[in-house]
Design a protein around this motif. Structure first.
Motif, PDB file in Angstrom:
ATOM      1  N   ALA A 103      -0.114 -27.822 -56.574  1.00  0.00           N
ATOM      2  CA  ALA A 103       0.859 -26.920 -55.811  1.00  0.00           C
ATOM      3  C   ALA A 103       0.449 -27.221 -54.182  1.00  0.00           C
ATOM      4  O   ALA A 103      -0.763 -27.000 -54.216  1.00  0.00           O
ATOM      5  CB  ALA A 103       0.997 -25.558 -56.546  1.00  0.00           C
ATOM      6  N   GLN A 104       1.349 -27.104 -53.424  1.00  0.00           N
ATOM      7  CA  GLN A 104       1.008 -27.095 -52.085  1.00  0.00           C
ATOM      8  C   GLN A 104       1.681 -25.736 -51.233  1.00  0.00           C
ATOM      9  O   GLN A 104       2.609 -25.538 -51.490  1.00  0.00           O
ATOM     10  CB  GLN A 104       1.569 -28.414 -51.461  1.00  0.00           C
ATOM     11  N   VAL A 105       0.631 -25.477 -50.442  1.00  0.00           N
ATOM     12  CA  VAL A 105       1.190 -23.987 -49.713  1.00  0.00           C
ATOM     13  C   VAL A 105       1.499 -24.744 -48.295  1.00  0.00           C
ATOM     14  O   VAL A 105       0.418 -25.475 -47.618  1.00  0.00           O
ATOM     15  CB  VAL A 105       0.094 -23.167 -49.731  1.00  0.00           C
ATOM     16  N   ARG A 106       2.635 -24.371 -47.808  1.00  0.00           N
ATOM     17  CA  ARG A 106       3.084 -24.942 -46.505  1.00  0.00           C
ATOM     18  C   ARG A 106       3.504 -23.736 -45.820  1.00  0.00           C
ATOM     19  O   ARG A 106       4.165 -22.648 -46.235  1.00  0.00           O
ATOM     20  CB  ARG A 106       4.117 -25.827 -46.735  1.00  0.00           C
ATOM     21  N   PRO A 107       3.520 -23.698 -44.282  1.00  0.00           N
ATOM     22  CA  PRO A 107       4.289 -22.880 -43.594  1.00  0.00           C
ATOM     23  C   PRO A 107       5.721 -22.566 -43.694  1.00  0.00           C
ATOM     24  O   PRO A 107       6.539 -23.602 -44.211  1.00  0.00           O
ATOM     25  CB  PRO A 107       3.907 -23.520 -42.144  1.00  0.00           C
ATOM     26  N   ARG A 108       6.195 -21.538 -43.446  1.00  0.00           N
ATOM     27  CA  ARG A 108       7.621 -21.365 -43.334  1.00  0.00           C
ATOM     28  C   ARG A 108       7.750 -21.467 -41.679  1.00  0.00           C
ATOM     29  O   ARG A 108       7.402 -20.944 -41.137  1.00  0.00           O
ATOM     30  CB  ARG A 108       7.952 -19.724 -43.800  1.00  0.00           C
ATOM     31  N   LEU A 111       8.848 -18.278 -39.602  1.00  0.00           N
ATOM     32  CA  LEU A 111       7.755 -17.399 -39.332  1.00  0.00           C
ATOM     33  C   LEU A 111       6.943 -18.087 -38.100  1.00  0.00           C
ATOM     34  O   LEU A 111       6.592 -17.405 -37.229  1.00  0.00           O
ATOM     35  CB  LEU A 111       6.790 -17.272 -40.540  1.00  0.00           C
ATOM     36  N   ALA A 112       7.050 -19.535 -38.226  1.00  0.00           N
ATOM     37  CA  ALA A 112       6.110 -20.182 -37.064  1.00  0.00           C
ATOM     38  C   ALA A 112       7.087 -20.203 -35.626  1.00  0.00           C
ATOM     39  O   ALA A 112       6.463 -19.920 -34.923  1.00  0.00           O
ATOM     40  CB  ALA A 112       6.114 -21.668 -37.612  1.00  0.00           C
ATOM     41  N   TRP A 113       8.156 -20.414 -35.845  1.00  0.00           N
ATOM     42  CA  TRP A 113       9.035 -20.288 -34.787  1.00  0.00           C
ATOM     43  C   TRP A 113       9.253 -19.054 -34.077  1.00  0.00           C
ATOM     44  O   TRP A 113       9.216 -18.903 -32.874  1.00  0.00           O
ATOM     45  CB  TRP A 113      10.512 -20.925 -34.995  1.00  0.00           C
ATOM     46  N   LYS A 114       9.381 -18.147 -34.841  1.00  0.00           N
ATOM     47  CA  LYS A 114       9.912 -16.779 -34.260  1.00  0.00           C
ATOM     48  C   LYS A 114       8.629 -15.862 -33.852  1.00  0.00           C
ATOM     49  O   LYS A 114       8.888 -15.230 -32.989  1.00  0.00           O
ATOM     50  CB  LYS A 114      10.968 -15.948 -35.469  1.00  0.00           C
ATOM     51  N   GLN A 115       7.605 -15.989 -34.805  1.00  0.00           N
ATOM     52  CA  GLN A 115       6.485 -15.153 -34.427  1.00  0.00           C
ATOM     53  C   GLN A 115       5.167 -16.045 -33.968  1.00  0.00           C
ATOM     54  O   GLN A 115       4.245 -15.523 -33.640  1.00  0.00           O
ATOM     55  CB  GLN A 115       6.173 -14.241 -35.711  1.00  0.00           C
ATOM     56  N   GLY A 116       5.127 -17.343 -34.237  1.00  0.00           N
ATOM     57  CA  GLY A 116       4.057 -17.933 -33.932  1.00  0.00           C
ATOM     58  C   GLY A 116       3.142 -17.870 -34.855  1.00  0.00           C
ATOM     59  O   GLY A 116       1.797 -18.458 -34.729  1.00  0.00           O
ATOM     60  N   VAL A 117       3.271 -17.482 -36.294  1.00  0.00           N
ATOM     61  CA  VAL A 117       2.253 -17.423 -37.212  1.00  0.00           C
ATOM     62  C   VAL A 117       2.449 -18.647 -38.238  1.00  0.00           C
ATOM     63  O   VAL A 117       3.796 -18.728 -38.702  1.00  0.00           O
ATOM     64  CB  VAL A 117       2.306 -16.131 -38.173  1.00  0.00           C
ATOM     65  N   THR A 118       1.512 -19.227 -38.622  1.00  0.00           N
ATOM     66  CA  THR A 118       1.535 -20.431 -39.359  1.00  0.00           C
ATOM     67  C   THR A 118       0.371 -20.487 -40.448  1.00  0.00           C
ATOM     68  O   THR A 118      -0.580 -19.589 -40.446  1.00  0.00           O
ATOM     69  CB  THR A 118       1.633 -21.798 -38.688  1.00  0.00           C
ATOM     70  N   CYS A 119       0.380 -21.455 -41.314  1.00  0.00           N
ATOM     71  CA  CYS A 119      -0.664 -21.607 -42.180  1.00  0.00           C
ATOM     72  C   CYS A 119      -1.856 -22.431 -41.572  1.00  0.00           C
ATOM     73  O   CYS A 119      -1.600 -23.713 -41.139  1.00  0.00           O
ATOM     74  CB  CYS A 119      -0.222 -22.219 -43.420  1.00  0.00           C
ATOM     75  N   LEU A 120      -3.155 -22.166 -41.983  1.00  0.00           N
ATOM     76  CA  LEU A 120      -4.204 -23.187 -41.699  1.00  0.00           C
ATOM     77  C   LEU A 120      -4.446 -24.049 -42.863  1.00  0.00           C
ATOM     78  O   LEU A 120      -3.702 -23.618 -44.113  1.00  0.00           O
ATOM     79  CB  LEU A 120      -5.364 -22.580 -41.375  1.00  0.00           C
ATOM     80  N   ASN A 121      -5.192 -24.957 -42.930  1.00  0.00           N
ATOM     81  CA  ASN A 121      -5.296 -25.828 -44.099  1.00  0.00           C
ATOM     82  C   ASN A 121      -4.202 -26.358 -44.654  1.00  0.00           C
ATOM     83  O   ASN A 121      -3.807 -26.122 -45.818  1.00  0.00           O
ATOM     84  CB  ASN A 121      -6.305 -25.102 -44.925  1.00  0.00           C
ATOM     85  N   THR A 122      -3.313 -26.931 -43.964  1.00  0.00           N
ATOM     86  CA  THR A 122      -1.732 -27.235 -44.345  1.00  0.00           C
ATOM     87  C   THR A 122      -1.582 -28.667 -44.606  1.00  0.00           C
ATOM     88  O   THR A 122      -1.890 -29.265 -43.748  1.00  0.00           O
ATOM     89  CB  THR A 122      -0.578 -26.795 -43.169  1.00  0.00           C
ATOM     90  N   PRO A 123      -0.932 -29.002 -45.628  1.00  0.00           N
ATOM     91  CA  PRO A 123      -0.916 -28.228 -46.796  1.00  0.00           C
ATOM     92  C   PRO A 123      -1.899 -27.667 -47.591  1.00  0.00           C
ATOM     93  O   PRO A 123      -2.836 -28.424 -47.676  1.00  0.00           O
ATOM     94  CB  PRO A 123       0.280 -29.068 -47.744  1.00  0.00           C
ATOM     95  N   GLY A 124      -2.236 -26.481 -47.899  1.00  0.00           N
ATOM     96  CA  GLY A 124      -3.147 -26.211 -48.795  1.00  0.00           C
ATOM     97  C   GLY A 124      -2.878 -26.634 -50.263  1.00  0.00           C
ATOM     98  O   GLY A 124      -1.770 -26.334 -50.677  1.00  0.00           O
ATOM     99  N   ASP A 152       6.270  -9.679 -47.118  1.00  0.00           N
ATOM    100  CA  ASP A 152       6.774 -10.540 -46.188  1.00  0.00           C
ATOM    101  C   ASP A 152       6.631 -11.835 -46.816  1.00  0.00           C
ATOM    102  O   ASP A 152       5.927 -12.045 -47.469  1.00  0.00           O
ATOM    103  CB  ASP A 152       6.143 -10.523 -45.070  1.00  0.00           C
ATOM    104  N   ARG A 153       7.896 -12.737 -46.641  1.00  0.00           N
ATOM    105  CA  ARG A 153       7.721 -14.103 -47.238  1.00  0.00           C
ATOM    106  C   ARG A 153       6.842 -14.728 -46.133  1.00  0.00           C
ATOM    107  O   ARG A 153       7.182 -15.131 -44.951  1.00  0.00           O
ATOM    108  CB  ARG A 153       9.108 -14.618 -47.323  1.00  0.00           C
ATOM    109  N   ILE A 154       5.915 -15.356 -46.404  1.00  0.00           N
ATOM    110  CA  ILE A 154       4.583 -15.798 -45.725  1.00  0.00           C
ATOM    111  C   ILE A 154       4.455 -17.309 -45.633  1.00  0.00           C
ATOM    112  O   ILE A 154       3.784 -17.994 -44.612  1.00  0.00           O
ATOM    113  CB  ILE A 154       3.227 -15.044 -45.915  1.00  0.00           C
ATOM    114  N   ALA A 155       4.795 -17.975 -46.834  1.00  0.00           N
ATOM    115  CA  ALA A 155       4.454 -19.138 -46.921  1.00  0.00           C
ATOM    116  C   ALA A 155       5.557 -20.022 -47.974  1.00  0.00           C
ATOM    117  O   ALA A 155       6.248 -19.127 -48.635  1.00  0.00           O
ATOM    118  CB  ALA A 155       3.108 -19.683 -47.175  1.00  0.00           C
TER     119      ALA A 155
END
Length: 189
Positions: A103-108, A111-124, A152-155
């Protein structure tokens, strides 16, 4: 002659197949060979055991064409992320992936565009032998504080097949037109 058979064909065959049926969709093809009837069974993976210790829905595809399923934050209280701060966010989910899957965890993207929040270690990567809780490492790349709230939907979670390989040590690699060109060697336009 080949006859496709529905998965219900196997429900009465054995208790072992009934237990496996929970995890796999069966597709079978029967061949009639003189004096030797043979049934070939192909397992198609589409059900994965999941334990939800959180309070939110299971990850689900939002549209018919979605590749990823949204993961929800499972929090007791909101998390405030300052600029460039990172944190682990719980989901309350545990998986039992079969061998040959990850399973891979990837950014949404929203969330990245509107709030500047993203996942590290992508894809996890979540390996098939991992049984711990899925947690998402988020980072705030914006210049303002951002709040992650419960639900919140985070990833996104993507389940994919993978191969394990063995190395063949050689003294020289075969040549290609590209050769050792990398990091922009093919141009930008």
């Amino acid at each position: 002659v080949v006859w496709p058979c529905g998965r219900s064909v196997f429900r009465y065959n054995s208790s072992v197949l009934n237990r496996i049926h929970v995890l796999f969709e069966f597709k079978s093809f029967q061949f009639a060979i003189p004096f030797l009837p043979i049934t070939f069974v192909c397992f198609v993976m589409n059900h994965i055991p999941i334990l939800n210790t959180g309070k939110h829905p299971l990850p689900a595809y939002q549209t018919a064409g979605s590749a990823g399923m949204d993961l929800y934050a499972n929090l007791e209280e909101p998390v405030l992320l300052k600029p460039l701060q990172r944190c682990k966010i719980s989901t309350g989910l545990h998986l039992a992936l079969p061998p040959g899957f990850e399973a891979q965890v990837r950014p949404r993207s929203g969330l990245a565009w509107k709030q500047g929040v993203t996942c590290l270690n992508t894809p996890g990567t979540i390996d098939s032998d991992y049984r711990g809780e899925i947690q998402v490492i988020l980072i705030n790349l914006s210049d303002a504080e951002q709040t992650i709230s419960d639900g919140d939907r985070i990833a996104q979670l993507i389940v994919a097949k993978h191969e394990q390989i063995q190395w063949d040590v050689v003294n020289q690699l075969p040549d290609t037109e590209r050769g050792q060109g990398g990091f922009g060697s093919t141009g930008i336009s």
